[in-house]
Design an enzyme around this catalytic site. Structure first.
Site, PDB file in Angstrom:
ATOM      1  N   LYS A   1       0.681  -0.960   0.119  1.00 46.27           N
ATOM      2  CA  LYS A   1       0.075   0.112   0.012  1.00 46.27           C
ATOM      3  C   LYS A   1       0.935   1.325   0.025  1.00 46.27           C
ATOM      4  O   LYS A   1       1.920   1.117   0.646  1.00 46.27           O
ATOM      5  CB  LYS A   1      -0.919   0.155   1.343  1.00 46.27           C
TER       6      LYS A   1
ATOM      7  N   ASP B   1      14.363   7.032  -7.902  1.00 47.54           N
ATOM      8  CA  ASP B   1      13.811   6.479  -6.502  1.00 47.54           C
ATOM      9  C   ASP B   1      14.483   4.911  -6.290  1.00 47.54           C
ATOM     10  O   ASP B   1      13.717   3.909  -5.689  1.00 47.54           O
ATOM     11  CB  ASP B   1      12.235   6.421  -6.516  1.00 47.54           C
TER      12      ASP B   1
ATOM     13  N   SER C   1       0.422   5.812  -0.866  1.00 45.74           N
ATOM     14  CA  SER C   1      -0.228   7.076  -0.671  1.00 45.74           C
ATOM     15  C   SER C   1      -1.610   7.053  -1.765  1.00 45.74           C
ATOM     16  O   SER C   1      -2.548   7.290  -1.522  1.00 45.74           O
ATOM     17  CB  SER C   1       0.550   8.275  -1.025  1.00 45.74           C
TER      18      SER C   1
END
EC number: 2.7.11.1
Length: 875
Positions: free
Chosen positions: A30, A168, A32
């Site tokens: 999960k 990232d 945002s």
């Protein structure tokens, strides 16, 4: 594409059974904006992962653009070490990305949980038996590190050739798959590394960009712990930023923790600059020189000094063959469809990790209360109309207070160095060992009080019939439907609460507690808080079935001002601190705050000479309990801020990027220790206030026996049953006291369990610190920070003043005046709590000079609040 006709905006797993040919399975991740589900293709029976992005959460053009770019990139990404996009579906509420299913989770989970997984996961057990970590090291075996490095480099080289920068790279975005079944299959698939070992794949291209080598970007994105310093400095950067991230990941694989850690971006950059390119490796990690050299070349502060892509791709560690066992790992007992977390056996109730997974912030509970509950609980929730109205959830107001507290919170390291604003720090400097002993002593005292708290609460609860606890004193004029009937009793005495026979027994799971508090609060609890709110704030607030925003609440309160003459027992409210119209009678007398006509009328009514002597006594007790409960609630919210910093927080704001959610995943032990120490003392302070309230309630309760039966001839009977002729005021006050006692008991038990979790976290942090190189974690052993004893009074004092100062600044510029009002009110309650000391603890008691200073600040902040309230009335 065929889906069911119903689809939730927040959680497809509860309503949608299929997406096209894919059957929806359990949630495995999960963020945002998205939730990842384990699914399987109904035609091929192959497992897939579906990343479902909620359309409504993509409120900015940038977020939509990020998703579109991720999809466009993944469509062209066909590489064995990059998670592939298999399919793409859209509905009116979701974007669904069907991707490769990586059943072994991410690299971060593997590093952190391998000691548990080695006992249950056949592949990991075989893998770590063959390639064990060096003794005393938290990192991975050298062979595993180089194997994963080769696969990561293979993917990066592919991205480099396409002029892509990922931006990232972090362990959470490096997913693992089980080994292939044969060497030939490995070669045919174009994989690199050792064929018998797990496969690594890069995932999450939400921040990726097409960026030619000559181009520069300047967007702040990626995970802070793995960000290149040029990104942290908000400077333009190029693809070399990915090389820094690779170096940070490589360091974590070898050592078991990131190379640099801090609780915010600024401190992280300072730590990187302070290192001056000197990357240290704990001796226990036994990192070979070749790996040290490569990591140091990647973690160069100046991008121009950082190793080039060409040099990196041609490093001997990468181009040279890696010698392996050439024998397959034990996979006979492995089910490749099971996700890695499913292999970890159920956690014993005595272990602290039982608290971690189910914990959510109050905001998350508010957002997910319906869809995250099992079906039977959802139906129960829907059918309990009274409870539903009760559950207007303290989260709206409480979360705003927590946000105010957190916004004014210095980091754990900073808070230790803040001067106490003339508050004396007598005996604050102690050895760590002594500090731990004091924490342990305070905690044990609180644990023992739990028995007494639950005993008196149970006795009061059983005095009548549940929520009607002192029912015999009721008269016909004081009847209230909400108190009658067995249903309320059943709600109140639900299984998750302690029974009378097990008052001192701990609940087996924090999950039950969170559900019982946040999802199905009792009618009695809500009544108690509502009644307390009426007295504390001078407003009769009507309940609401939904958790309205603060502005809506304020409007509703203004409208209901005309109805203030209604009986207080008909009101429901979600929390003691829910009303910013701060007008507690106790503070009115001390601060000379302006009072509304409602408060004045209530005050006159409550002090009416018509009250019987018993009613006056009861009212005095109720006043004291409400005051203590409100002080405890204010400190509890402060403690909850610390608690939330130690648990994996679910997304609570649409404005948060997914990467920011991982900031607290691996806090340094020193920071964890600091937060834990502060959290423990704050919860102990909260518990002491609540326990004091229970002592007052206990004295009041047993005094009823003397009043109603001075000769003590019928001591076994409930004395209140002998007072059927008492007036409705007597009855109302007694019922309100009982309800507030039940709230105090519930809050006491909740705080006790949270304190237990933090205490265990503190023990774990102390163990890690004692095992690590002192130069890595502790720095200078003579530093004040390491010797300073954490004192709740100092933390509360500093935070209250900081909140009021910031509120004053905002008030001057006319910014968020309602927030200023709430900040002033909360600060006053926090300072009031300092004056309410534990008589059993002389060591940390304030002397007369300190008390006078605290009272001066209370008056000063109260005057600011008085002025602000007049401004708001004009507006």
């Amino acid at each position: 594409m065929s889906t069911t006709s119903i689809e939730s905006n927040n959680d497809i797993g509860r309503s949608v059974k299929t997406i096209g040919v894919y059957s929806i399975g359990p949630e495995i991740g999960k963020g945002s904006f998205a939730t990842v589900y384990k699914c399987f293709n109904t035609k091929t029976n192959e497992s897939v992962a579906i990343k479902s992005v909620v359309r409504s959460k993509l409120k900015s053009k940038k977020l939509v653009e990020n998703l579109e770019i991720e999809i466009s990139i993944l469509k062209t990404m066909k590489h064995p070490h990059i998670v592939g996009l298999l399919d793409y579906k859209q509905t009116t509420s979701h974007f669904h990305l069907v991707m490769d299913y990586c059943s072994m989770g991410d690299l971060s989970y593997f590093i952190r949980k391998r000691n548990q997984l080695i006992k249950t996961h056949p592949v990991i057990s075989s893998l770590l038996e063959r390639y064990p970590s060096p003794e005393g090291s938290h990192g991975l075996n050298e062979v595993l590190v180089i194997h994963f490095l080769k696969q990561l480099v293979s993917a990066l080289e592919f991205l480099r050739n396409k002029s892509l920068v990922h931006r990232d790279i972090k362990p959470q975005n490096l997913l693992l798959c089980p080994p292939l079944h044969s060497k030939q299959e490995f070669k045919d698939g174009g994989f690199v590394g050792l064929w018998e070992l797990p496969l690594l794949k890069i995932a999450d291209f939400g921040f990726a960009r097409f960026l030619p080598s000559t181009s520069m970007a300047e967007t702040l994105c990626g995970s802070p712990l793995y960000m290149a310093p040029e990104i942290l400095r908000y400077e333009k950067y190029n693809a070399k930023a990915d090389l820094w991230s690779v170096g940070a990941v490589l360091y974590e694989m070898t050592v078991g923790k990131p190379p640099f850690r801090a609780d915010n971006h600024v401190q992280l950059l300072k730590n990187i600059e302070k290192s001056n390119d000197r990357i240290k490796f704990p001796s226990a990690a036994q990192v070979p020189e070749s790996l040290k050299r490569l990591i140091r070349s990647l973690l160069k502060y100046n991008p121009t000094e950082r190793v080039s892509f060409n040099e990196f791709f041609n490093d001997p560690l990468i181009v040279n063959d890696l010698e392996g066992n050439d024998e397959p790992l034990e996979t006979s007992e492995m089910d490749e469809n099971l996700f890695i977390s499913e292999y970890i056996s159920p956690i014993k109730s005595s272990q602290k990790s039982q608290y971690i997974e189910p914990i959510t912030t109050e905001v998350a509970v508010k957002e997910k209360s319906k869809q995250d509950l099992p079906a039977r609980e959802v139906s129960t929730h829907a059918s309990e109309s009274q409870t539903k109205a009760v559950d207007t959830r303290p989260s709206s107001r409480d979360e705003e207070i927590k946000e105010i507290i957190n916004k004014n919170s210095p980091g754990p390291e900073t808070s230790r160095s803040i001067q106490p604003h003339n508050l004396k720090e007598k005996s604050l400097v102690l050895k760590n060992k002594d500090n731990d002993i004091i924490l342990e002593r305070d905690y044990v005292v609180v644990e023992k009080r739990a028995v007494e708290v639950n005993a008196i609460a149970d006795e009061l609860a059983h005095a009548g019939s549940g929520a009607v606890a002192i029912n015999p004193r009721r008269t016909s004029s004081g009847s209230d439907n909400s108190y009658n009937g067995p249903n309320n009793m059943q709600l109140y005495r639900r299984p998750s609460l302690r029974s009378n026979s097990s008052g001192s027994q701990r609940r087996p799971s924090f999950t039950d507690r969170r559900i019982s508090i946040s999802i199905s609060p009792t009618n009695a609890l809500t009544k108690a808080i509502g009644l307390a709110s009426n007295r504390l704030f001078g407003v009769n607030a009507s309940g609401s079935p939904t958790n309205r925003l603060i502005e809506e609440t304020d409007e509703r309160l203004a409208i209901n001002e005309n109805n203030s003459s209604m009986n207080a027992t008909n009101n429901t409210f979600s929390t003691i601190l829910s009303n910013p119209n701060f007008a507690n009678n106790l503070l009115i007398q001390k601060l000379n705050l302006p009072t509304s006509a409602t408060v004045a009328n209530n005050s006159q009514t409550n002090t009416s000479p018509q009250l019987s002597p018993q009613s006056k006594t009861d009212e005095s007790v109720l006043n004291r309990l409400e005051s203590l409960a409100t002080k405890a609630h204010a400190i509890n919210l402060f403690a909850d801020v610390k608690f939330s910093q130690l648990i994996p927080s679910p997304p609570s704001s649409d404005a948060l990027d997914d990467d920011l959610l991982h900031q607290n995943d691996m806090l340094p032990p020193k920071i964890v220790k600091s937060i834990s120490e502060e959290g423990v003392v704050l919860y102990v302070k909260t518990l002491s206030l609540l326990a004091k309230g229970m002592v007052i309630a206990s004295d009041w309760w047993y005094s009823q026996f003397e009043i109603d039966d001075p000769s003590n001839k019928n001591s076994n009977e409930n004395p209140l049953k002998q007072s059927s002729n008492n007036n409705s005021d007597d009855l109302s006050l007694a019922v309100r006291i009982n309800e507030l006692v039940q709230w105090i008991r519930e809050k006491f038990n909740e705080c006790l369990e949270k304190a237990e979790f933090i205490r265990l976290t503190l023990q774990e942090a102390n163990t890690l610190l004692s095992n690590e190189d002192s130069s890595e974690y502790m720095g200078n052993s003579n530093s004040v920070a390491d010797k300073t004893r954490v004192v709740a009074e100092k933390l509360i004092f500093d935070r209250a003043l900081e909140m009021s100062r910031n509120a004053a600044v905002n008030e001057l510029v006319k910014e968020d005046l309602k927030g200023c009002e709430l900040a002033y009110s909360t600060a006053i309650w926090m300072l009031e709590a300092l004056l309410d000391e534990d008589s059993s603890n002389d060591e940390d008691r304030l002397d007369d000079e300190d008390k006078a200073m605290v009272e001066k600040f209370i008056v000063s902040i109260g005057n600011r609040l008085s002025v602000l309230k007049r401004k708001l009335e004009v507006v």
